[in-house]
Design an enzyme around this catalytic site. Structure first.
Site, PDB file in Angstrom:
ATOM      1  N   TYR A 208       0.844  -1.199   0.000  1.00 31.29           N
ATOM      2  CA  TYR A 208       0.000   0.000   0.000  1.00 31.29           C
ATOM      3  C   TYR A 208       0.876   1.244   0.000  1.00 31.29           C
ATOM      4  O   TYR A 208       1.885   1.312   0.721  1.00 31.29           O
ATOM      5  CB  TYR A 208      -0.905   0.024   1.233  1.00 31.29           C
ATOM      6  CG  TYR A 208      -1.940  -1.071   1.271  1.00 31.29           C
ATOM      7  CD1 TYR A 208      -3.094  -0.997   0.495  1.00 31.29           C
ATOM      8  CD2 TYR A 208      -1.762  -2.191   2.074  1.00 31.29           C
ATOM      9  CE1 TYR A 208      -4.040  -2.007   0.518  1.00 31.29           C
ATOM     10  CE2 TYR A 208      -2.711  -3.202   2.113  1.00 31.29           C
ATOM     11  CZ  TYR A 208      -3.851  -3.106   1.333  1.00 31.29           C
ATOM     12  OH  TYR A 208      -4.786  -4.116   1.359  1.00 31.29           O
ATOM     13  N   SER A 209       0.491   2.222  -0.813  1.00 33.68           N
ATOM     14  CA  SER A 209       1.193   3.500  -0.805  1.00 33.68           C
ATOM     15  C   SER A 209       0.933   4.209   0.516  1.00 33.68           C
ATOM     16  O   SER A 209      -0.200   4.240   1.003  1.00 33.68           O
ATOM     17  CB  SER A 209       0.729   4.382  -1.969  1.00 33.68           C
ATOM     18  OG  SER A 209       1.036   3.788  -3.205  1.00 33.68           O
ATOM     19  N   CYS A 410      -0.568   8.112 -10.227  1.00 33.04           N
ATOM     20  CA  CYS A 410      -0.770   6.949  -9.364  1.00 33.04           C
ATOM     21  C   CYS A 410      -2.249   6.570  -9.354  1.00 33.04           C
ATOM     22  O   CYS A 410      -3.122   7.431  -9.201  1.00 33.04           O
ATOM     23  CB  CYS A 410      -0.301   7.251  -7.940  1.00 33.04           C
ATOM     24  SG  CYS A 410      -0.341   5.823  -6.832  1.00 33.04           S
ATOM     25  N   GLU A 450       3.099   5.067 -10.962  1.00 34.11           N
ATOM     26  CA  GLU A 450       2.858   3.893 -10.128  1.00 34.11           C
ATOM     27  C   GLU A 450       1.390   3.524 -10.283  1.00 34.11           C
ATOM     28  O   GLU A 450       0.520   4.111  -9.643  1.00 34.11           O
ATOM     29  CB  GLU A 450       3.188   4.211  -8.676  1.00 34.11           C
ATOM     30  CG  GLU A 450       3.292   2.977  -7.788  1.00 34.11           C
ATOM     31  CD  GLU A 450       3.832   3.320  -6.400  1.00 34.11           C
ATOM     32  OE1 GLU A 450       3.033   3.777  -5.551  1.00 34.11           O
ATOM     33  OE2 GLU A 450       5.045   3.164  -6.198  1.00 34.11           O
ATOM     34  N   TYR A 452      -1.706   0.289 -10.994  1.00 31.04           N
ATOM     35  CA  TYR A 452      -2.008  -1.090 -10.617  1.00 31.04           C
ATOM     36  C   TYR A 452      -3.341  -1.509 -11.215  1.00 31.04           C
ATOM     37  O   TYR A 452      -4.100  -0.671 -11.695  1.00 31.04           O
ATOM     38  CB  TYR A 452      -2.039  -1.228  -9.096  1.00 31.04           C
ATOM     39  CG  TYR A 452      -2.739  -0.094  -8.385  1.00 31.04           C
ATOM     40  CD1 TYR A 452      -4.115  -0.048  -8.272  1.00 31.04           C
ATOM     41  CD2 TYR A 452      -1.994   0.989  -7.868  1.00 31.04           C
ATOM     42  CE1 TYR A 452      -4.752   0.999  -7.632  1.00 31.04           C
ATOM     43  CE2 TYR A 452      -2.624   2.052  -7.226  1.00 31.04           C
ATOM     44  CZ  TYR A 452      -3.999   2.050  -7.115  1.00 31.04           C
ATOM     45  OH  TYR A 452      -4.632   3.102  -6.501  1.00 31.04           O
TER      46      TYR A 452
END
Length: 452
Positions: A208-209, A410, A450, A452
């Protein structure tokens, strides 16, 4: 040999030519024990390759061992010339002497390099752009136990019900007692107790960021916070709760009359209570770090919980004492522009903080929201991030050209493709291919992604 002989000394070469094959064979055995194969190539001191030099009385390796391959022809020719001095010799003494010295010297050189690298490598740090950053102080086999604490800045549930099963996004804070240093833009891993969807215990690690700045939400460098969306899917392709099995989560959401899939880690994190113990790893990540230049410009694009690293940036730039000068002014002198994409206005997170920064630093901070299921542009298209950014296309393009501008992205993987679709025509109008432009930005370390 290494300590008392010069490999190019004439007397050694003369003695080598007159040495019997028996002595040569014995030295061949020594050379092979040292790890050198002398099947087809004889090494001679008169033809040492450029990768090796004699410093003092020792042989040292400057480059890769592959540099010897190009000189093999010279070695073979010299070997044949040496062989003419004694037909009974399998190898010349000088060749084997050099080979033995090379073998020992090579091993010493490589082991010396390994020892030097080991000495320089520090546990828990990584060198990025010439500076050390915290890195994997705690791994999966050596994790850190932390405790959940109440956060007086943000509630645990950041969003409001929207009618979707997975409407909830949570803000969770862990107390690490100063044992978990990290930087803005890094991530940590959570190891849920399980069982996971495969029945394994503990569950699979999830990254997790981090959404708090390096000093934490308490600014005491003792806490770290996450921004996590609870994953809930109803009547989907997968399920881990059959009919009648789904129970209310901490927010009170439940679907007992349907098949439900609940993300193992996200539901675990969102159901945590103050005092609960959590197993974490990290920190890790070097892609989303802030630039060192305080006058840099930041263009930040985030979808949903992808705002986590951006929030950590903004806390440092506009809120924390760590980001202030002694006279109270901010160290940051550039411009920060945030674009946040969410499905509903009730899904917007950290809006109170954005309003605060805008009120205090109107010349330095801007923010825009793209609410895809509620807003549309003039052409009637859904308002995604690229749609919102297109409204400022020329202004942003001009900002992108400045060498101090950094782009951060992100969130969902598809957003990068959407940004390309939005800015492709604008860059083309200026005679620039967007793909090539992004490649140049990456080379300059000004494009940080970044997804996902």
């Amino acid at each position: 040999i290494r300590s008392h002989c010069s490999l190019k000394h004439p007397s050694i070469r003369t003695m080598a030519r007159r040495t019997s094959g028996v002595l040569g064979a014995l030295l061949a055995v020594v050379a092979m024990v040292c790890g050198v194969s002398l099947v087809s190539v004889a090494f001679v001191p008169a033809a040492l390759p450029s990768g090796v030099s004699t410093v003092g009385s020792q042989m040292q390796l400057r480059g890769s061992s592959s540099s010897f391959a190009g000189s093999s022809k010279a070695f073979r020719e010299e070997a044949r010339a040496e062989a003419s001095f004694g037909s009974s010799s399998l190898f010349s003494f000088s060749s084997l002497l050099a080979a033995t010295a090379f073998a020992v010297g090579y091993r010493q050189a490589t082991s010396s390099v390994a020892r030097e690298a080991a000495a320089k490598k520090k546990k828990g740090v990584r060198v990025v752009d010439g500076k050390e950053i915290p890195w994997m102080l705690y791994g999966p086999k050596t994790p850190l136990k932390v405790k959940v604490v109440s956060n007086h800045k943000q509630p645990q549930t950041l969003t409001q019900p929207t009618g979707d099963p997975n409407w909830e996004t949570c803000h969770i804070t862990f107390e690490h007692e100063g044992k978990f240093p990290y930087l803005e833009g890094q991530s940590l891993g959570v190891i849920p107790p399980g069982p996971d969807k495969k029945g394994e215990t503990p569950g699979k690690l999830r990254l997790y960021s981090i959404t708090s700045s390096a000093v934490g939400d308490d600014e005491a460098s003792t806490t770290v916070s996450l921004c996590v969306k609870r994953l809930v899917e109803v009547n989907g392709k997968f399920s881990n709760r059959e009919l009648g099995e789904d129970k209310p989560d901490k927010a009170g959401t439940a679907f007992p009359d349907q098949k439900v899939y609940r993300g193992v880690s996200s539901n675990y994190v969102c159901d945590l209570n103050p005092g609960d113990e959590v197993t974490i790893t990290g920190p890790t990540g070097a892609e989303m770090l802030l630039p060192d230049d305080p006058s840099a410009n930041l263009v930040m694009m985030a979808t949903g919980t992808g705002i986590a690293p951006m929030r950590s940036f903004l806390r440092y730039l506009f809120h924390d004492k760590a980001g202030a000068n002694p006279d109270g002014t901010r160290k940051f002198k550039g411009t920060a522009w945030l674009f946040l994409g969410v499905p509903y206005s009730k899904s917007i997170i950290y809006d109170d903080e954005h309003q605060e920064y805008k009120a205090q630093y109107p010349e330095q901070f801007r923010y825009d929201y793209a609410v895809s299921r509620e807003d549309k542009n003039a052409a009637g298209e859904k308002m995604y991030i690229q749609t919102k950014m297109a409204q400022y296309g020329e202004e942003l393009w001009e900002l992108f050209q400045k060498p101090k501008t950094h782009i951060y992205m992100c969130g969902l993987k598809g957003m990068e493709k959407g940004i390309k679709a939005g800015f492709g025509p604008i860059s083309e109008k200026h005679g620039v291919d967007w793909t090539d432009f992004v490649k140049d930005l990456k080379k300059q370390h000004r494009y940080h992604v970044e997804v996902y």
